[in-house]
Motif scaffolding. Structure first.
Motif, PDB file in Angstrom:
ATOM      1  N   GLY A   1      -2.474   0.708  27.284  1.00 31.29           N
ATOM      2  CA  GLY A   1      -2.753   1.562  25.964  1.00 31.29           C
ATOM      3  C   GLY A   1      -2.262   0.887  24.789  1.00 31.29           C
TER       4      GLY A   1
ATOM      5  N   GLY B   1      -2.436   3.446  18.497  1.00 31.15           N
ATOM      6  CA  GLY B   1      -1.200   4.364  18.559  1.00 31.15           C
ATOM      7  C   GLY B   1       0.229   3.839  18.959  1.00 31.15           C
TER       8      GLY B   1
ATOM      9  N   ARG C   1      -8.816  -1.199  27.212  1.00 29.65           N
ATOM     10  CA  ARG C   1     -10.308  -1.495  27.680  1.00 29.65           C
ATOM     11  C   ARG C   1     -10.739  -2.170  26.527  1.00 29.65           C
ATOM     12  NH1 ARG C   1     -12.426   4.588  27.705  1.00 29.65           N
ATOM     13  NH2 ARG C   1     -10.872   4.555  26.235  1.00 29.65           N
TER      14      ARG C   1
ATOM     15  N   ILE D   1      -7.198   8.407  34.783  1.00 26.31           N
ATOM     16  CA  ILE D   1      -6.629   7.578  33.825  1.00 26.31           C
ATOM     17  C   ILE D   1      -5.087   7.768  33.621  1.00 26.31           C
ATOM     18  CG2 ILE D   1      -6.773   7.067  31.416  1.00 26.31           C
ATOM     19  CD1 ILE D   1     -10.159   8.044  31.419  1.00 26.31           C
TER      20      ILE D   1
ATOM     21  N   TYR E   1      -5.114  17.572  31.103  1.00 26.83           N
ATOM     22  CA  TYR E   1      -4.207  16.613  30.433  1.00 26.83           C
ATOM     23  C   TYR E   1      -2.769  17.009  30.764  1.00 26.83           C
ATOM     24  CZ  TYR E   1      -1.625  14.212  26.852  1.00 26.83           C
ATOM     25  OH  TYR E   1      -0.822  13.466  26.022  1.00 26.83           O
TER      26      TYR E   1
ATOM     27  N   PRO F   1       7.082  12.341  24.412  1.00 33.67           N
ATOM     28  CA  PRO F   1       6.713  12.492  23.204  1.00 33.67           C
ATOM     29  C   PRO F   1       6.379  13.774  22.609  1.00 33.67           C
ATOM     30  CG  PRO F   1       5.198  10.849  24.359  1.00 33.67           C
ATOM     31  CD  PRO F   1       5.946  11.818  25.227  1.00 33.67           C
ATOM     32  N   GLY F   2       6.642  14.250  21.352  1.00 38.69           N
ATOM     33  CA  GLY F   2       6.350  15.421  20.788  1.00 38.69           C
ATOM     34  C   GLY F   2       4.870  15.017  20.276  1.00 38.69           C
TER      35      GLY F   2
ATOM     36  N   THR G   1      -1.130   9.721  15.618  1.00 33.21           N
ATOM     37  CA  THR G   1      -1.867   8.679  16.312  1.00 33.21           C
ATOM     38  C   THR G   1      -3.178   9.363  16.353  1.00 33.21           C
ATOM     39  OG1 THR G   1      -1.870   9.439  18.511  1.00 33.21           O
ATOM     40  CG2 THR G   1      -0.155   7.842  18.000  1.00 33.21           C
TER      41      THR G   1
ATOM     42  N   HIS H   1      -9.487  10.485  20.079  1.00 33.56           N
ATOM     43  CA  HIS H   1     -10.193   9.947  21.542  1.00 33.56           C
ATOM     44  C   HIS H   1     -10.303  10.784  22.293  1.00 33.56           C
ATOM     45  CE1 HIS H   1      -7.945   6.188  19.337  1.00 33.56           C
ATOM     46  NE2 HIS H   1      -9.186   6.390  18.881  1.00 33.56           N
TER      47      HIS H   1
HETATM   48  N1  LIG Z   1       0.121  11.092  20.098  1.00 36.40           N
HETATM   49  C1  LIG Z   1       0.839  12.001  20.646  1.00 36.40           C
HETATM   50  O1  LIG Z   1       1.184  12.966  19.738  1.00 36.40           O
HETATM   51  C2  LIG Z   1       1.355  11.840  22.055  1.00 36.40           C
HETATM   52  C3  LIG Z   1       1.955  13.168  22.545  1.00 36.40           C
HETATM   53  C4  LIG Z   1       2.500  13.177  23.971  1.00 36.40           C
HETATM   54  C5  LIG Z   1       2.038  12.089  24.714  1.00 36.40           C
HETATM   55  N2  LIG Z   1       1.119  11.144  24.280  1.00 36.40           N
HETATM   56  C6  LIG Z   1       1.009  10.205  25.167  1.00 36.40           C
HETATM   57  O2  LIG Z   1       1.097   8.732  24.590  1.00 36.40           O
HETATM   58  C7  LIG Z   1       0.397   7.721  25.010  1.00 36.40           C
HETATM   59  C8  LIG Z   1      -0.444   6.907  23.981  1.00 36.40           C
HETATM   60  O3  LIG Z   1      -1.147   7.720  23.187  1.00 36.40           O
HETATM   61  P1  LIG Z   1      -1.486   7.655  21.761  1.00 36.40           P
HETATM   62  O4  LIG Z   1      -1.167   8.898  21.117  1.00 36.40           O
HETATM   63  O5  LIG Z   1      -0.937   6.256  21.187  1.00 36.40           O
HETATM   64  O6  LIG Z   1      -3.021   7.634  21.753  1.00 36.40           O
HETATM   65  P2  LIG Z   1      -4.176   6.751  21.514  1.00 36.40           P
HETATM   66  O7  LIG Z   1      -4.159   6.014  20.156  1.00 36.40           O
HETATM   67  O8  LIG Z   1      -5.667   7.195  21.695  1.00 36.40           O
HETATM   68  O9  LIG Z   1      -4.064   5.486  22.481  1.00 36.40           O
HETATM   69  C9  LIG Z   1      -4.503   5.673  23.986  1.00 36.40           C
HETATM   70  C10 LIG Z   1      -4.581   4.311  24.441  1.00 36.40           C
HETATM   71  O10 LIG Z   1      -5.002   4.531  25.855  1.00 36.40           O
HETATM   72  C11 LIG Z   1      -6.041   3.445  25.970  1.00 36.40           C
HETATM   73  N3  LIG Z   1      -6.898   4.054  26.972  1.00 36.40           N
HETATM   74  C12 LIG Z   1      -7.589   5.165  26.910  1.00 36.40           C
HETATM   75  N4  LIG Z   1      -8.125   5.166  28.043  1.00 36.40           N
HETATM   76  C13 LIG Z   1      -8.212   3.997  28.850  1.00 36.40           C
HETATM   77  C14 LIG Z   1      -8.692   3.571  30.056  1.00 36.40           C
HETATM   78  N5  LIG Z   1      -9.548   4.275  30.703  1.00 36.40           N
HETATM   79  N6  LIG Z   1      -8.415   2.407  30.682  1.00 36.40           N
HETATM   80  C15 LIG Z   1      -7.230   1.751  30.036  1.00 36.40           C
HETATM   81  N7  LIG Z   1      -6.835   1.984  28.789  1.00 36.40           N
HETATM   82  C16 LIG Z   1      -7.341   3.402  28.342  1.00 36.40           C
HETATM   83  C17 LIG Z   1      -6.538   3.166  24.615  1.00 36.40           C
HETATM   84  O11 LIG Z   1      -7.327   1.918  24.649  1.00 36.40           O
HETATM   85  P3  LIG Z   1      -8.903   1.796  24.684  1.00 36.40           P
HETATM   86  O12 LIG Z   1      -9.673   2.886  24.115  1.00 36.40           O
HETATM   87  O13 LIG Z   1      -9.155   0.238  24.069  1.00 36.40           O
HETATM   88  O14 LIG Z   1      -9.164   1.541  26.381  1.00 36.40           O
HETATM   89  C18 LIG Z   1      -5.539   3.099  23.696  1.00 36.40           C
HETATM   90  O15 LIG Z   1      -4.899   2.008  23.705  1.00 36.40           O
HETATM   91  C19 LIG Z   1      -0.940   8.623  25.949  1.00 36.40           C
HETATM   92  O16 LIG Z   1      -0.264   8.604  27.414  1.00 36.40           O
HETATM   93  C20 LIG Z   1      -0.368  10.024  25.544  1.00 36.40           C
HETATM   94  O17 LIG Z   1      -0.851  11.112  26.672  1.00 36.40           O
HETATM   95  C21 LIG Z   1       0.952  11.059  22.959  1.00 36.40           C
END
Ligand SMILES: NC(=O)c1ccc[n+]([C@@H]2O[C@H](COP(=O)([O-])OP(=O)(O)OC[C@H]3O[C@@H](n4cnc5c(N)ncnc54)[C@H](OP(=O)(O)O)[C@@H]3O)[C@@H](O)[C@H]2O)c1
Length: 285
Positions: free
Chosen positions: A16, A20, A41, A116, A158, A188-189, A193, A198
């Motif tokens: 990932g 973000g 991806r 995923i 999720y 994470p809270g 991002t 997405h």
């Molecule tokens: N932002 C928040 O508030 C928050 C809170 C709690 C937990 N999280 C967790 O933090 C992590 C990162 O999230 P983020 O907030 O940084 O969101 P994000 O910007 O949407 O990043 C998600 C990442 O996962 C990759 N990804 C998605 N589907 C994929 C697939 N099928 N195969 C391989 N890679 C894939 C995306 O890249 P591609 O699209 O290029 O594949 C992207 O790099 C996630 O696990 C999320 O659940 C985030």
């Protein structure tokens, strides 16, 4: 460029990494001198991140793949191990959100989210673990969520996938105690991002909008630095974020109260809670 170098000589594999938190983790790990393998991806986005991170003077290899294609993942582990000859830290960060009611969500979408967010990380972990155990060292870092601890409306699978991560990695931790391999679960809270943009809708479409709350949330670069500090300190479970972290304490003291608190408009309520604890004027939104 200053390098503290706490990860110098180490290989960190970040999934990932194209946006973000993952993108910021690349910078945070590179600043500590780690050589990186970056995955997601989108090859184009990963190439962009690589360009930016190279400034830290470390080696960076791009390994693009789709976590949903579970059959291909054992080969990806082999490829990752071949790049520098080993992986010291695997950060299972990639994930996808869901934004819809249970009744509006197709089973194939539930399955996609589970593949995923849960089975993908599990496959990578199972692939890399024998190598770490053989060497008697390694770290597995897992990015969960507050939704891995409790549920709020419209994120069913999720939340299920994040709860599943806790079950799996807590069990694994108990099996590999004293092996030299450590597991850090990050909660994470609300992090700034584009995760909601997405996110999937129940019919498999794209939600497409960045939720207002996420626009003013905890900065992703700060979150990444805290994540790196947490796994360097070999902490087992760490919350990273803003005052919404108080919900973990409330949930521990009274799950009954938390359930009632977040039942309707949980994000709005969390925002009000944040404003209350940071003594800010309510936004009125
Ligand atoms: N932002 C928040 O508030 C928050 C809170 C709690 C937990 N999280 C967790 O933090 C992590 C990162 O999230 P983020 O907030 O940084 O969101 P994000 O910007 O949407 O990043 C998600 C990442 O996962 C990759 N990804 C998605 N589907 C994929 C697939 N099928 N195969 C391989 N890679 C894939 C995306 O890249 P591609 O699209 O290029 O594949 C992207 O790099 C996630 O696990 C999320 O659940 C985030």
């Amino acid at each position: 460029m200053k390098q503290d170098g706490k990860l110098r000589g180490k290989v960190v594999w970040i999934t990932g990494a194209s946006s973000g938190i993952g993108e910021q983790l690349c910078h945070a790990c590179a600043r500590e001198g780690a050589d990186l393998i970056i995955s997601a991806r989108s090859k184009t986005k990963l190439a962009g991140v690589r360009e930016q991170v190279l400034v830290h003077g470390v080696r960076i290899a791009v390994l693009a793949f789709d976590l949903e294609k579970l059959d291909t993942l054992p080969n990806k582990v082999t490829e990752a191990l071949a790049i520098y000859g080993r992986v010291d830290v695997l950060i299972n960060n990639a994930g996808i959100a869901l934004k819809d009611w249970v009744t509006a969500t197709k089973l194939e979408v539930d399955r996609k989210v589970m593949d995923i967010n849960y089975f993908g990380p599990l496959c990578l972990t199972k692939g890399i673990l024998p190598h770490m155990l053989e060497r008697g060292s390694g770290q597995l870092v897992v990015i969960s969520s507050l939704s891995g601890k409790y549920g709020v409306p419209k994120i069913s699978s999720y939340a299920a996938s994040k709860h599943a991560l806790h079950g799996f990695y807590e069990t694994l931790r108990s099996e590999i105690v004293n092996s030299g391999v450590f597991i850090t679960i990050i909660i994470p809270g609300i992090i700034q991002t584009e995760i909601t943009a997405h996110a999937l809708t129940g019919d498999g479409g794209n939600f497409g909008k960045v939720d207002k709350t996420f626009q003013r949330a905890y900065p992703a670069d700060k979150a990444a630095r805290k994540i790196v500090r947490a796994f360097l300190a070999k902490q087992e479970e760490v919350f990273v974020g803003g005052t919404e972290g108080i919900t973990l304490l409330i949930n521990r003291i009274s799950p009954w109260f938390l359930r009632r608190f977040i039942r309707n408009h949980p994000i709005k309520r969390l925002r009000k809670l944040k404003e209350f604890f940071s003594f800010k004027k309510p936004s009125g939104a």
